[in-house]
Design a protein around this motif. Structure first.
Motif, mmCIF file in Angstrom:
data_model
loop_
_atom_site.group_PDB
_atom_site.id
_atom_site.type_symbol
_atom_site.label_atom_id
_atom_site.label_comp_id
_atom_site.label_asym_id
_atom_site.label_seq_id
_atom_site.Cartn_x
_atom_site.Cartn_y
_atom_site.Cartn_z
ATOM 1 N N ARG A 60 -4.541 -9.902 -3.804
ATOM 2 C CA ARG A 60 -3.358 -9.043 -3.936
ATOM 3 C C ARG A 60 -2.191 -9.757 -4.627
ATOM 4 O O ARG A 60 -1.131 -9.182 -4.809
ATOM 5 C CB ARG A 60 -2.894 -8.559 -2.559
ATOM 6 C CG ARG A 60 -3.917 -7.821 -1.707
ATOM 7 C CD ARG A 60 -4.380 -6.484 -2.236
ATOM 8 N NE ARG A 60 -3.352 -5.499 -2.485
ATOM 9 C CZ ARG A 60 -3.015 -4.511 -1.663
ATOM 10 N NH1 ARG A 60 -3.619 -4.384 -0.496
ATOM 11 N NH2 ARG A 60 -2.101 -3.649 -2.005
ATOM 12 N N ASP A 106 0.831 -1.204 0.000
ATOM 13 C CA ASP A 106 0.000 0.000 0.000
ATOM 14 C C ASP A 106 0.866 1.254 0.000
ATOM 15 O O ASP A 106 0.596 2.204 -0.727
ATOM 16 C CB ASP A 106 -0.945 0.000 1.208
ATOM 17 C CG ASP A 106 -2.024 -1.070 1.109
ATOM 18 O OD1 ASP A 106 -2.244 -1.608 0.003
ATOM 19 O OD2 ASP A 106 -2.627 -1.373 2.158
ATOM 20 N N HIS A 152 1.339 -0.570 -4.795
ATOM 21 C CA HIS A 152 1.182 -1.811 -5.565
ATOM 22 C C HIS A 152 -0.121 -2.507 -5.176
ATOM 23 O O HIS A 152 -0.321 -2.827 -4.011
ATOM 24 C CB HIS A 152 2.354 -2.759 -5.324
ATOM 25 C CG HIS A 152 3.669 -2.215 -5.763
ATOM 26 N ND1 HIS A 152 3.980 -1.981 -7.078
ATOM 27 C CD2 HIS A 152 4.764 -1.858 -5.052
ATOM 28 C CE1 HIS A 152 5.204 -1.508 -7.170
ATOM 29 N NE2 HIS A 152 5.701 -1.413 -5.941
ATOM 30 N N GLU A 153 -0.967 -2.748 -6.154
ATOM 31 C CA GLU A 153 -2.230 -3.464 -5.896
ATOM 32 C C GLU A 153 -2.017 -4.971 -5.832
ATOM 33 O O GLU A 153 -2.619 -5.652 -5.021
ATOM 34 C CB GLU A 153 -3.261 -3.134 -6.977
ATOM 35 C CG GLU A 153 -3.879 -1.763 -6.826
ATOM 36 C CD GLU A 153 -4.646 -1.626 -5.522
ATOM 37 O OE1 GLU A 153 -5.402 -2.544 -5.150
ATOM 38 O OE2 GLU A 153 -4.470 -0.583 -4.851
ATOM 39 N N ARG A 154 -1.183 -5.489 -6.760
ATOM 40 C CA ARG A 154 -0.930 -6.929 -6.842
ATOM 41 C C ARG A 154 0.571 -7.154 -7.008
ATOM 42 O O ARG A 154 1.268 -6.301 -7.545
ATOM 43 C CB ARG A 154 -1.675 -7.544 -8.030
ATOM 44 C CG ARG A 154 -3.195 -7.485 -7.870
ATOM 45 C CD ARG A 154 -3.919 -7.908 -9.141
ATOM 46 N NE ARG A 154 -3.636 -9.255 -9.591
ATOM 47 C CZ ARG A 154 -4.235 -10.357 -9.144
ATOM 48 N NH1 ARG A 154 -5.165 -10.260 -8.223
ATOM 49 N NH2 ARG A 154 -3.932 -11.538 -9.624
#
Length: 129
Positions: free
Chosen positions: A62, A33, A37-39
């Motif tokens: 994630r 976070d 980065h989301e994934r």
């Protein structure tokens, strides 16, 4: 690529609590976070694989891909660890669990420590002439 130290490893603080897999997995979420980065593609080895497995269970949305290497479930180690196994070379499991002692005895002697394990646990090594 980002390779963060887990709590209590490398240059991180060594807190008296919070070294459970779920807390460490949540540390990774907080880092993601913070970096936006989301994934992620997550690769974990040994203890990192345990944390990665927990991360995959708790935060499936994630992860893009996950690799776990050298991941013996803690439950199996705990259920099978005894004096015989310790004498067969796994004494360091217990030794490393003693607060502050391993750091005090190994500091400045890392080459001796690591050489022992590289020689003892490497394929093809055998004791004696």
């Amino acid at each position: 690529m980002i390779a963060p130290d887990l709590r209590g490893y490398g240059g991180t603080d060594k807190p008296a609590s919070g070294s459970d897999k779920r807390t460490m997995a949540n540390d990774l979420v907080a880092l993601m976070d913070h970096l936006g980065h989301e994934r992620i593609v997550l690769i974990g080895h040994d203890r990192g694989a345990h944390v990665g497995t927990r991360f995959a269970k708790d935060h499936r949305d994630r992860i893009d891909r996950f690799v776990a290497m050298d991941n013996i479930p803690t439950r199996i180690v705990a259920d099978t660890y005894d004096a015989t196994l310790a004498r067969q070379g796994y004494w360091f499991f217990t030794f490393l669990g003693v607060p502050d002692l391993p750091e005090a005895l190994i500091a400045g002697r890392e080459e001796i420590w690591l050489t022992h394990f590289y020689r003892r646990l490497s394929f093809g090594w055998r004791e004696g002439p």
